[in-house]
Design a protein around this motif. Structure first.
Motif, PDB file in Angstrom:
ATOM      1  N   VAL A   3       0.842  -1.185   0.000  1.00  0.00           N
ATOM      2  CA  VAL A   3       0.000   0.000   0.000  1.00  0.00           C
ATOM      3  C   VAL A   3       0.879   1.237   0.000  1.00  0.00           C
ATOM      4  CG1 VAL A   3      -1.837   1.250   1.204  1.00  0.00           C
ATOM      5  CG2 VAL A   3      -1.758  -1.257   1.314  1.00  0.00           C
ATOM      6  N   LYS A   4       0.628   2.116  -0.952  1.00  0.00           N
ATOM      7  CA  LYS A   4       1.350   3.388  -1.035  1.00  0.00           C
ATOM      8  C   LYS A   4       0.331   4.518  -0.989  1.00  0.00           C
ATOM      9  CE  LYS A   4       5.389   1.762  -3.487  1.00  0.00           C
ATOM     10  NZ  LYS A   4       6.152   1.574  -2.292  1.00  0.00           N
ATOM     11  N   TYR A   5       0.683   5.536  -0.222  1.00  0.00           N
ATOM     12  CA  TYR A   5      -0.200   6.683  -0.041  1.00  0.00           C
ATOM     13  C   TYR A   5       0.383   7.893  -0.751  1.00  0.00           C
ATOM     14  CZ  TYR A   5      -2.492   3.968   3.613  1.00  0.00           C
ATOM     15  OH  TYR A   5      -3.181   2.996   4.297  1.00  0.00           O
ATOM     16  N   GLY A   6      -0.444   8.534  -1.548  1.00  0.00           N
ATOM     17  CA  GLY A   6      -0.012   9.725  -2.259  1.00  0.00           C
ATOM     18  C   GLY A   6      -0.845  10.929  -1.860  1.00  0.00           C
ATOM     19  N   ALA A  46      -3.720  11.091   8.641  1.00  0.00           N
ATOM     20  CA  ALA A  46      -5.165  10.881   8.708  1.00  0.00           C
ATOM     21  C   ALA A  46      -5.629   9.920   7.621  1.00  0.00           C
ATOM     22  CB  ALA A  46      -5.897  12.216   8.593  1.00  0.00           C
ATOM     23  N   VAL A  47      -5.091  10.056   6.415  1.00  0.00           N
ATOM     24  CA  VAL A  47      -5.481   9.161   5.316  1.00  0.00           C
ATOM     25  C   VAL A  47      -5.082   7.724   5.647  1.00  0.00           C
ATOM     26  CG1 VAL A  47      -5.047   8.565   2.895  1.00  0.00           C
ATOM     27  CG2 VAL A  47      -5.490  10.937   3.540  1.00  0.00           C
ATOM     28  N   GLN A  48      -3.900   7.532   6.196  1.00  0.00           N
ATOM     29  CA  GLN A  48      -3.475   6.182   6.574  1.00  0.00           C
ATOM     30  C   GLN A  48      -4.393   5.604   7.644  1.00  0.00           C
ATOM     31  OE1 GLN A  48       0.778   7.423   7.120  1.00  0.00           O
ATOM     32  NE2 GLN A  48       1.105   5.395   6.234  1.00  0.00           N
ATOM     33  N   THR A  49      -4.791   6.426   8.596  1.00  0.00           N
ATOM     34  CA  THR A  49      -5.714   5.976   9.638  1.00  0.00           C
ATOM     35  C   THR A  49      -7.077   5.655   9.046  1.00  0.00           C
ATOM     36  OG1 THR A  49      -4.558   7.350  11.262  1.00  0.00           O
ATOM     37  CG2 THR A  49      -6.790   6.637  11.828  1.00  0.00           C
ATOM     38  N   LEU A  50      -7.546   6.480   8.126  1.00  0.00           N
ATOM     39  CA  LEU A  50      -8.837   6.288   7.492  1.00  0.00           C
ATOM     40  C   LEU A  50      -8.887   4.985   6.700  1.00  0.00           C
ATOM     41  CD1 LEU A  50     -11.644   7.517   6.787  1.00  0.00           C
ATOM     42  CD2 LEU A  50     -10.528   8.580   4.806  1.00  0.00           C
ATOM     43  N   VAL A  51      -7.842   4.712   5.928  1.00  0.00           N
ATOM     44  CA  VAL A  51      -7.806   3.511   5.090  1.00  0.00           C
ATOM     45  C   VAL A  51      -7.491   2.266   5.916  1.00  0.00           C
ATOM     46  CG1 VAL A  51      -6.605   2.421   3.137  1.00  0.00           C
ATOM     47  CG2 VAL A  51      -7.273   4.825   3.015  1.00  0.00           C
ATOM     48  N   PHE A  53      -4.505   0.589   6.438  1.00  0.00           N
ATOM     49  CA  PHE A  53      -3.421  -0.312   6.074  1.00  0.00           C
ATOM     50  C   PHE A  53      -2.085   0.376   6.311  1.00  0.00           C
ATOM     51  CE2 PHE A  53      -6.829  -2.027   3.383  1.00  0.00           C
ATOM     52  CZ  PHE A  53      -6.720  -3.368   3.690  1.00  0.00           C
ATOM     53  N   PRO A  54      -1.080  -0.356   6.804  1.00  0.00           N
ATOM     54  CA  PRO A  54       0.244   0.255   6.978  1.00  0.00           C
ATOM     55  C   PRO A  54       0.843   0.642   5.623  1.00  0.00           C
ATOM     56  CG  PRO A  54       0.310  -2.094   7.515  1.00  0.00           C
ATOM     57  CD  PRO A  54      -1.118  -1.749   7.223  1.00  0.00           C
ATOM     58  N   SER A  55       1.662   1.668   5.646  1.00  0.00           N
ATOM     59  CA  SER A  55       2.237   2.205   4.415  1.00  0.00           C
ATOM     60  C   SER A  55       3.513   1.490   4.011  1.00  0.00           C
ATOM     61  CB  SER A  55       2.540   3.697   4.613  1.00  0.00           C
ATOM     62  OG  SER A  55       3.202   4.219   3.490  1.00  0.00           O
ATOM     63  N   ASP A  56       3.617   1.239   2.707  1.00  0.00           N
ATOM     64  CA  ASP A  56       4.861   0.735   2.124  1.00  0.00           C
ATOM     65  C   ASP A  56       5.621   1.872   1.450  1.00  0.00           C
ATOM     66  OD1 ASP A  56       4.576  -1.975   2.813  1.00  0.00           O
ATOM     67  OD2 ASP A  56       3.263  -2.312   1.102  1.00  0.00           O
ATOM     68  N   GLY A  57       5.096   3.065   1.534  1.00  0.00           N
ATOM     69  CA  GLY A  57       5.770   4.199   0.919  1.00  0.00           C
ATOM     70  C   GLY A  57       4.802   5.330   0.635  1.00  0.00           C
ATOM     71  N   MET A  58       5.393   6.474   0.398  1.00  0.00           N
ATOM     72  CA  MET A  58       4.619   7.679   0.125  1.00  0.00           C
ATOM     73  C   MET A  58       5.032   8.226  -1.241  1.00  0.00           C
ATOM     74  SD  MET A  58       2.996   7.741   2.959  1.00  0.00           S
ATOM     75  CE  MET A  58       2.135   9.280   2.912  1.00  0.00           C
TER      76      MET A  58
END
Length: 173
Positions: A3-6, A46-51, A53-58
Motif C-alpha cells: 500500500v502506497k499513499y499519495g 489521517a489518510v493512513q488511519t482512514l484507510v 493499512f500500513p504504508s509501504d511508501g509515500m
C-alpha cells in the motif's frame, strides 16, 4: 499487500497492490481535510488511519500535477481505447495506462509520469497487472456538518475490505 499513499495538495490517492491486482483509491479534499481535523492528525497520517493499512511508501506532488496527470491519461484513453473525451472516467484512464504499459515504457512517458506523480517506475509496476479498479470515494460519500466521522471511517475500512475480497474472488476464477 503493498500500500502506497499519495498526497496531491489535500487530495489523496492510495495504491493497493496484491499479486496481479491493483486498486487505485481517490479520496477527495473535503473528506481528507474533515477526517484530519476530526482525528487531529496531519493529512497524510489521517489518510493512513482512514484507510487502515500500513504504508509501504509515500508519493505525491501537488494538485496541479495531479490535474496534468489526469489530462495526460485522458488523452491516452482517447487515443488508445477510442472513447470520446466526455466518456473518460478514472477507470478508463487506468485501463488505458495498464493496457499500454509495455509499449509506453519505451518512450519518454515514464519520466513524465514520475515527475507528475512522485512515484517511481509506474509503468514497470503495472506490467503484470491483470485486474485493476479505480474508486473515487467522492462518488459515493457526501460530507456535511453532521458527518459522523467515526462511523464513516469504519464504513470506508469495511467497504475496502469487501472490495479487496471481491477482487481476490475475481482473480481466483
Amino acid at each position: 499487500m503493498h500500500v502506497k499513499y499519495g498526497m496531491f495538495g489535500s487530495e489523496a490517492i492510495v495504491l493497493l497492490e496484491k499479486g496481479s491486482s491493483l486498486i487505485v483509491l481517490s479520496i477527495p479534499p473535503d473528506l481528507v481535510d474533515g477526517y484530519a481535523q476530526y482525528v487531529g492528525l496531519d493529512r497524510q497520517s489521517a489518510v493512513q488511519t482512514l484507510v487502515g493499512f500500513p504504508s509501504d511508501g509515500m508519493f505525491g506532488t501537488n494538485r496541479e500535477n495531479l490535474a496534468r496527470l489526469r489530462e495526460l491519461t485522458e488523452i491516452l484513453a482517447v487515443e488508445t481505447l477510442g472513447v470520446s473525451k466526455g466518456m473518460v472516467t478514472d477507470q478508463i484512464r487506468l485501463d488505458a495506462l495498464v493496457g499500454s504499459a509495455r509499449v509506453l515504457r519505451k518512450t519518454a512517458l515514464p519520466d513524465t509520469l514520475q515527475r507528475l506523480s512522485g512515484l517511481d517506475s509506474i509503468l514497470d509496476r503495472i506490467l503484470d497487472v491483470k485486474y485493476c479498479h479505480a474508486y473515487d470515494l467522492g462518488q459515493f460519500i457526501t460530507i456535511d456538518a453532521k458527518t459522523d466521522w467515526e462511523a464513516l471511517g469504519l464504513y470506508i475500512r469495511q467497504w475496502l475490505a469487501e472490495a479487496l475480497l471481491l477482487d481476490l474472488r475475481r482473480n481466483i476464477s
